[in-house]
Write a protein that holds these residues in place. Structure first.
Motif, PDB file in Angstrom:
ATOM      1  N   ALA A  56       8.308   2.492  -2.493  1.00  0.00           N
ATOM      2  CA  ALA A  56       6.935   1.984  -2.507  1.00  0.00           C
ATOM      3  C   ALA A  56       6.053   2.976  -3.253  1.00  0.00           C
ATOM      4  CB  ALA A  56       6.433   1.807  -1.078  1.00  0.00           C
ATOM      5  N   ARG A  57       5.003   2.458  -3.858  1.00  0.00           N
ATOM      6  CA  ARG A  57       4.037   3.358  -4.492  1.00  0.00           C
ATOM      7  C   ARG A  57       3.065   3.864  -3.436  1.00  0.00           C
ATOM      8  NH1 ARG A  57       3.927   3.320 -10.206  1.00  0.00           N
ATOM      9  NH2 ARG A  57       4.349   1.272 -11.077  1.00  0.00           N
ATOM     10  N   ASP A  58       2.862   5.174  -3.402  1.00  0.00           N
ATOM     11  CA  ASP A  58       1.897   5.711  -2.436  1.00  0.00           C
ATOM     12  C   ASP A  58       0.479   5.645  -3.008  1.00  0.00           C
ATOM     13  OD1 ASP A  58       1.570   7.824  -4.190  1.00  0.00           O
ATOM     14  OD2 ASP A  58       2.639   9.283  -2.947  1.00  0.00           O
ATOM     15  N   ARG A  74       7.766   6.427  -3.856  1.00  0.00           N
ATOM     16  CA  ARG A  74       8.408   7.202  -2.779  1.00  0.00           C
ATOM     17  C   ARG A  74       9.392   6.331  -2.012  1.00  0.00           C
ATOM     18  NH1 ARG A  74       3.660  10.524   0.193  1.00  0.00           N
ATOM     19  NH2 ARG A  74       5.459  11.530   1.182  1.00  0.00           N
ATOM     20  N   ARG A  77       0.493  -2.922  -1.298  1.00  0.00           N
ATOM     21  CA  ARG A  77       1.251  -1.901  -2.021  1.00  0.00           C
ATOM     22  C   ARG A  77       2.295  -2.518  -2.938  1.00  0.00           C
ATOM     23  NH1 ARG A  77       1.863  -0.094   2.771  1.00  0.00           N
ATOM     24  NH2 ARG A  77       0.249   1.445   3.201  1.00  0.00           N
ATOM     25  N   TYR A  86       6.064  -2.477  -4.314  1.00  0.00           N
ATOM     26  CA  TYR A  86       7.401  -2.063  -3.884  1.00  0.00           C
ATOM     27  C   TYR A  86       8.406  -2.300  -5.004  1.00  0.00           C
ATOM     28  CZ  TYR A  86       5.631  -1.896   0.908  1.00  0.00           C
ATOM     29  OH  TYR A  86       4.924  -1.580   2.046  1.00  0.00           O
TER      30      TYR A  86
END
Lengths: 256, 256
Positions: free
Chosen positions: B74-76, B82, B107, B109
């Motif tokens: 997933a993008r933080d 991450r 978010r 993914y």
């Protein structure tokens, strides 16, 4: 525990532990995690035959090479341990050529045993005429790693690349691995066994298997138990590490 | 090859390649190595259902989690990829909760597909009421990695930790993985396919699968073929790496 009776040759704990530690710890203690067999040979080919106690050779997240395999290292000309050969277990009883075409020379080898399976039997073979010398356990004090699945060996692809095994090679010291998958919980009964061994250091690395209440209850007593019995042995408490996805899943942070 | 017909949705090569590349390369090209599916959601739980083409879920030296599993990133908040969740395949058709208890927020993914198995079908699910947005393939030029089993994904424990996948996240660029276990041999027919793609770079990493005669015969022609068709596309030739045990087994050095 070298002088104590064991139920099986490659059990990690002496037989008496069955009466004191939890059923889970006892069961996991019968995995040969952290054990290695040393020998010297000038053979150009090294064979191995071994049998594991469970037919579950691998796991969904860990390959048979780590769960049930052997992993061979050799000392190079400078005395440094270097990787030599791995195995790909496909049956409960395996017979393989570990390595062939080895350069001439009498060398010391270390063969690491299965991490998440018991070792029922093990034979190492060399061609007729080759020198072969069994090496007795080293007399230096061992490092004792008491921990969780991470110590036990999850999810190493080979028995030689768990962190206790790596540190054993770096320091060139004997290692006793008492990591118990999911069950490294600072049990007093494990402490009772630890103090029987005159260790170079006790490394306690149980936090991922414990919650705050357990730590409050058991951590100081375990340290005091070790310190009382072994006033001069270093005790290393390993910090917790976070779940790598706890930034995304808040409930995972409750463990820290 | 996005606009070309494929025999199966998650094949790596277009259908026509079956007539030109070797049988081994074609077979391996049907593994979904390097593929990832992107989506956006604000769901607190993400489900997945997928089916792989072969019942061989794992190998002796590589776990089902890498061979046949999914791997979620997933993008933080800073846009960085991450790790979020892995799977433990135990059947050819799996239905699992990838992750639950996810922190609120919409978010992006990325879900990486099985490395050493074909993906027959894939469904991602979220609870009723959650937003879910499919993301079309990115328009940026991809990095194309042409290589061996190491590129293909051996022996990663999760699909997201092959080096092409890691570099894809670091550079935040699309990646096309054409690593073929044991069969990355600088074939002209693979070059024919590579030049059809307007790549950001061609990374050629075949040496561990080739001997000196093959390299002499094929390396310069492949580079000229790519250069002629794509005068400005960077071509990266990756150096050979040695077997870690070639110090001990002299014959292993013949590959270098």
């Amino acid at each position: 525990w070298a002088d104590q009776e064991r139920l099986k040759w490659f059990d990690r704990f002496p037989a008496k532990a069955q009466k004191t530690v939890t059923k889970s710890v006892w069961g996991l203690s019968r995995h040969s995690a952290g054990m290695m067999v040393r020998f010297k040979t000038d053979a150009d080919t090294i064979h191995a035959k071994w049998k594991v106690t469970s037919s579950r050779l691998g796991m969904a997240h860990m390959p048979p090479s780590g769960v049930s395999g052997l992993d061979l290292y050799a000392r190079d000309g400078k005395g440094k341990w270097r990787w030599a050969a791995a195995t790909r277990p496909s049956k409960q009883e395996m017979q393989v050529v570990l390595l062939r075409g080895i350069a001439p020379g009498l060398r010391e080898y270390a063969l690491y045993l299965p991490l998440y399976n018991g070792t029922e039997s093990l034979e190492v073979g060399v061609p007729k005429g080759a020198k072969f010398e069994r090496l007795a356990p080293r007399k230096a004090k061992p490092l004792i790693f008491y921990g969780t699945s991470i110590t036990h060996g999850a999810c190493a692809s080979r028995p030689g690349i768990t962190h206790p095994a790596i540190l054993g090679r770096w320091f060139d010291m004997p290692v006793i691995n008492i990591g118990f998958s999911g069950n490294g919980k600072m049990h007093k009964e494990v402490g009772d066994l630890m103090i029987e061994v005159d260790a170079a250091a006790y490394i306690i690395d149980c936090l991922p298997n414990m919650n705050a209440a357990m730590v409050t209850e058991r951590c100081v007593p375990l340290v005091k138990q070790l310190r009382k019995a072994r006033p001069d042995t270093p005790i290393v408490l390993v910090e917790d590490r976070r779940f790598p996805n706890s930034w995304l899943v808040p409930s995972k942070s409750k463990f820290h």
